[in-house]
Scaffold this motif. Structure first.
Motif, short mmCIF file in Angstrom:
data_model
loop_
_atom_site.label_atom_id
_atom_site.label_comp_id
_atom_site.label_asym_id
_atom_site.label_seq_id
_atom_site.Cartn_x
_atom_site.Cartn_y
_atom_site.Cartn_z
N GLU A 10 0.83 -1.22 0.00
CA GLU A 10 0.00 0.00 0.00
C GLU A 10 0.86 1.27 0.00
O GLU A 10 0.39 2.36 0.28
N GLN A 57 0.41 -5.92 -5.67
CA GLN A 57 -0.86 -5.39 -5.13
C GLN A 57 -1.98 -5.71 -6.12
O GLN A 57 -2.30 -4.89 -6.99
N SER A 83 -5.17 -5.89 -5.79
CA SER A 83 -6.45 -5.19 -5.66
C SER A 83 -6.49 -3.93 -6.52
O SER A 83 -5.76 -2.97 -6.28
N GLU A 124 -8.80 -1.79 -6.57
CA GLU A 124 -9.33 -0.70 -5.75
C GLU A 124 -8.19 0.05 -5.04
O GLU A 124 -8.12 1.28 -5.08
N ILE A 125 -7.31 -0.71 -4.42
CA ILE A 125 -6.18 -0.07 -3.71
C ILE A 125 -5.25 0.63 -4.71
O ILE A 125 -4.82 1.76 -4.49
N ARG A 126 -4.95 -0.05 -5.83
CA ARG A 126 -4.08 0.58 -6.84
C ARG A 126 -4.68 1.90 -7.32
O ARG A 126 -3.97 2.89 -7.51
N LYS A 163 -6.61 3.85 -5.66
CA LYS A 163 -6.48 4.80 -4.56
C LYS A 163 -5.07 5.40 -4.51
O LYS A 163 -4.87 6.56 -4.13
N LEU A 164 -4.08 4.57 -4.88
CA LEU A 164 -2.68 5.01 -4.82
C LEU A 164 -2.29 5.84 -6.05
O LEU A 164 -1.24 6.48 -6.07
#
Lengths: 82, 82, 82, 82, 82, 82
Positions: free
Chosen positions: D48, F33, F35, F37-39, F41-42
């Protein structure tokens, strides 16, 4: 850049090759930041910051790889010769 | 730098090659920061900072690649021989 | 360093080559910081810091390139053979 | 590490080679931090954190260079053949 | 990107090769951040930040390795010739 | 990853090779990573952070080295030919 600063990768000795690698590393900075005034202002960050000094030595090492290869590692007898 | 410190990339053993790689990595710093006094002042940042110690080992690894290649990896028999 | 720790880049298997790459990466640190006491004190920064763990894996990867090349990638048949 | 995890650099396809490069990159971390518990605790810092994700992709790229070279770039016809 | 910006790695001189390496390094940024407006806003971080200037010189050095190799190091006589 | 995304390193042009290098660099992130969704977000950390943009260009450069070598630098005439 109209100035001719890199006409050959050939050098007579490994040390001249290392010094050419230093020049190439600096030119990478100069092309990105052509203003001598700003570069002069940034100078203490280069030469009094440990992390940056190591990073510069790293860039030199990469450029030296290229130059060393271009010069056949300055060997008089090539090991690859058939 | 008028001092002759790199006349050949040839070494007798891999370990001497590794030690030459260390010297080259340090010279990259010395060319950028010639003042021994300032380098001495920065020394604790080198050898007591984990990130910097790893970064130095990285620069050595790159220089060792060049030296190892220049020495044909210290093999007595060249695999490439025709 | 009078201790002989790198007499050959040859290993029997890729895994032994990888482990030699680890040793080389650590020696780069040891040459720069010879004090075992200080290195021991810095240890948590190495093995509990994500950025440093990745950086160490990077240094190992560079050293492994050299060793793999020195071992002809552990191929029994050389593709280059004439 | 007694476990045999790297017996060959040969893979059938470039993608399998890339996945081996990922495994090698992770093993560099595992050798340095053998505790699975601590590695699990550090996991969010890996996946993250943008800078770390890029750094991991960099290590994979270096290991993939080695593997691709070991596999002759998965070309059926070698360009070097005499 | 429909624009044709890289049709060959061949250049007439090492310096043109170095300038192509600069272009390639910038294109890596442009592909990731296509908005010229945002790139323009970030510009001072590039050319007035010492660490970033060194990092850019590093990327150029890596791309120059590729280009130099593609051009046979601009040698008129190839050392490898059988 | 069951999806077949890397079946060959061959491309018709240097630019397609460069674009494959970009894809490989992104896949290194995606494997670590998975996901989306997380990528997502980043994402602003990637494309609005100067240091990260340069770091991405660096990873692309390393992957491009591999691809360029796999394609014989897209030269119609190989310099190594005997």
């Amino acid at each position: 850049m109209s100035d001719q600063w890199l006409t050959t990768l050939k050098t007579d000795t490994p040390q001249q090759g290392y010094e050419l690698a230093i020049k190439m590393s600096r030119m990478g900075v100069k092309y990105t930041q052509p203003s001598e005034e700003i570069r002069e202002k940034l100078r203490p960050n280069y030469d009094e910051d440990t992390g940056n000094l190591i990073a510069i030595s790293h860039v030199i090492a990469v450029n030296f790889q290229t130059i060393a290869s271009a010069n056949g590692y300055w060997k008089t007898e090539r090991a690859y010769r058939g």
